[in-house]
Design a protein around this motif. Sequence first.
Motif, short mmCIF file in Angstrom:
data_model
loop_
_atom_site.label_atom_id
_atom_site.label_comp_id
_atom_site.label_asym_id
_atom_site.label_seq_id
_atom_site.Cartn_x
_atom_site.Cartn_y
_atom_site.Cartn_z
N ASN A 135 -3.47 2.12 -4.57
CA ASN A 135 -4.90 2.52 -4.59
C ASN A 135 -6.05 1.43 -5.36
O ASN A 135 -6.94 1.06 -4.99
N GLY A 136 -5.06 0.98 -6.18
CA GLY A 136 -6.03 0.20 -7.09
C GLY A 136 -5.85 -1.42 -6.65
O GLY A 136 -6.72 -2.21 -6.73
N THR B 274 -6.69 7.67 -11.80
CA THR B 274 -6.96 6.67 -10.69
C THR B 274 -7.27 7.23 -9.35
O THR B 274 -7.80 6.61 -8.47
N LYS B 275 -7.01 8.27 -9.25
CA LYS B 275 -7.25 9.16 -8.01
C LYS B 275 -6.82 8.59 -6.43
O LYS B 275 -7.66 8.37 -5.72
N PRO B 276 -5.70 8.24 -6.66
CA PRO B 276 -4.91 7.98 -4.99
C PRO B 276 -5.31 9.00 -3.85
O PRO B 276 -5.72 10.08 -4.21
N SER B 277 -5.59 8.38 -2.72
CA SER B 277 -5.73 9.42 -1.36
C SER B 277 -4.40 9.86 -1.29
O SER B 277 -3.32 9.65 -0.85
N GLY C 291 0.78 -1.20 0.00
CA GLY C 291 -0.03 0.09 0.08
C GLY C 291 0.99 1.09 0.10
O GLY C 291 2.07 1.00 -0.90
N TYR C 292 0.19 2.18 0.71
CA TYR C 292 1.17 3.42 1.03
C TYR C 292 2.36 3.47 1.97
O TYR C 292 3.06 4.58 2.19
N THR D 129 1.56 4.87 -5.79
CA THR D 129 0.50 5.20 -5.16
C THR D 129 -0.82 4.68 -5.99
O THR D 129 -1.67 4.43 -5.53
N TYR E 298 -3.92 -2.63 -3.61
CA TYR E 298 -3.31 -3.08 -2.22
C TYR E 298 -4.78 -3.85 -1.49
O TYR E 298 -5.88 -3.55 -1.49
N GLU F 254 -3.59 9.66 2.60
CA GLU F 254 -2.69 8.39 2.81
C GLU F 254 -1.29 8.46 2.14
O GLU F 254 -0.39 8.03 2.48
#
Length: 511
Positions: free
Chosen positions: A302-303, A214-217, A86-87, A298, A305, A220
């Motif tokens: 985001n996609g 994809t717009k990751p956080s 993940g992050y 990221t 994890y 995070e």
Amino acid sequence: MASELNENRTPLLAGSSSDSDSERAFEEEEKVIISITSDSDADADSPPPFSWSKLWRFTGPGFLMCIAFLDPGNLEGDLQAGAIAGYSLLWILLWATVMGLLIQLLSARLGVATGRHLAELCRDQYPKWASVTLWLMAELALIGADIQEVIGSAIAIKILSGGAVPLWAGVIITAFDCFIFLFLENYGVRKLEALFGILVGTMAVSFAIIFGETKPSGKELLVGVLVPKLSSRTIRQAVGVVGCVIMPHNVFLHSALVQSRKIDNTKKNRVQEAMRYYSIESTIALVISFVINVCVTTVFANGFYGTPEADNIGLENAGQYLKDKFGGKLFPVLYIWGIGLLASGQSSTITGTYAGQFIMGGFLNLRLKKWVRAMITRSFAIVPTIIVALCFDTSDDALDQFTETLNILQSVQIPFALIPLLILVSKEQVMGIFKIGNAMKILTWAIAAFLIIINGYLLLDFSTTQVHGLALISILSVVLVVYVAFVIYLILQGTELCSRLTSAVCKGSSN
């Protein structure tokens, strides 16, 4: 002060390898002319004020150097770290980049202060057997990196052709990039640097588009960069992130690239100013590379994890996974990924060819035409790469496992570039007044020890999971003993203890 610098550097400049018959990174007519100081302040003790125009004239070597932080091997490490951890490993990526920057600045410092690059200096500083061994280790690391880079380009070509071009054909197409390199080099180093600027920009735009799609956080992402986290499940990915950032051939490369500017390195203020500008442009280049690596990590964090697909994602199938997961609202994500990967693969294969020229010419003192050295360097990697492409074209898992093996190969070569660099930049007879201080010695040796331990973990993990059978274990044990002995020799070389040990060995063999 200038006379003091010349006096300190006399042992180096008096060597036969620095005369007109020696191999040089760049001939005088190839160098970019920079008017650093006027005649009136040529002997000043401090460099003149900062100038944006001078920074522009120095900009270039850092962007060629930063390609090694963005090659397909790094991208694969990024996507696997994001998918599996993940992050949480972004902070490791940040500090690995900082460590890489420090090492690359030392490489640039060596090249500017001495007017020679690391491979040349190793040839002079070590006995012939050790110098040849270092050359072979550097070539092995370069071949391993080149296979990954060419395979990365071939995968991108396969993606962009809709699968019409098989992996082996993509390898052959990528092999011809050395002709682009040779063509541009004939028109000056600035043209070549401009090409790399375009390729880095292409990667930045491509992966930024995927990031936007994809717009990751953002929250995070920020936490991952600032808050250290590490679990037993993600140790292997963490080690991989660190191992991918420091590339042995890149240490040799940067010390040669900085010689593309015409600098009077017998004058203190000119060397100081060159170091300052190279430090600034290298930092900017690695900040950009860090942002690109963060985008890739990221996106996959985001996609994927926590999904069943996380453990199966590799460089070859990553684009298809992105397409299946996100599709693409404004842009076709699969092809944008292919464009970014192609820019990464093409740029890194060309810099690999460049590094190969310097490594071969410096260690062997070869006075060959550049196109001959480029063809020799390229042929070292293309044949094994075609074999790899034919063997693994139909198996993503096998290709990913082979890529991990190549990462191990490059990681274990790091001491053979890093240790000579740290020893040379600490020597007054080599660096004169520009040798590093005690605080920097402690910091850089601590980093070196950390990297060697990290790579030892990689080797141990690989041997326990992949090596089976008494015969293979015995061979690996012997190789490991020789490896450790040579690393210790490199660390102690030139010390009184090393001289005593060498003398004792010679007496024992004569008896």
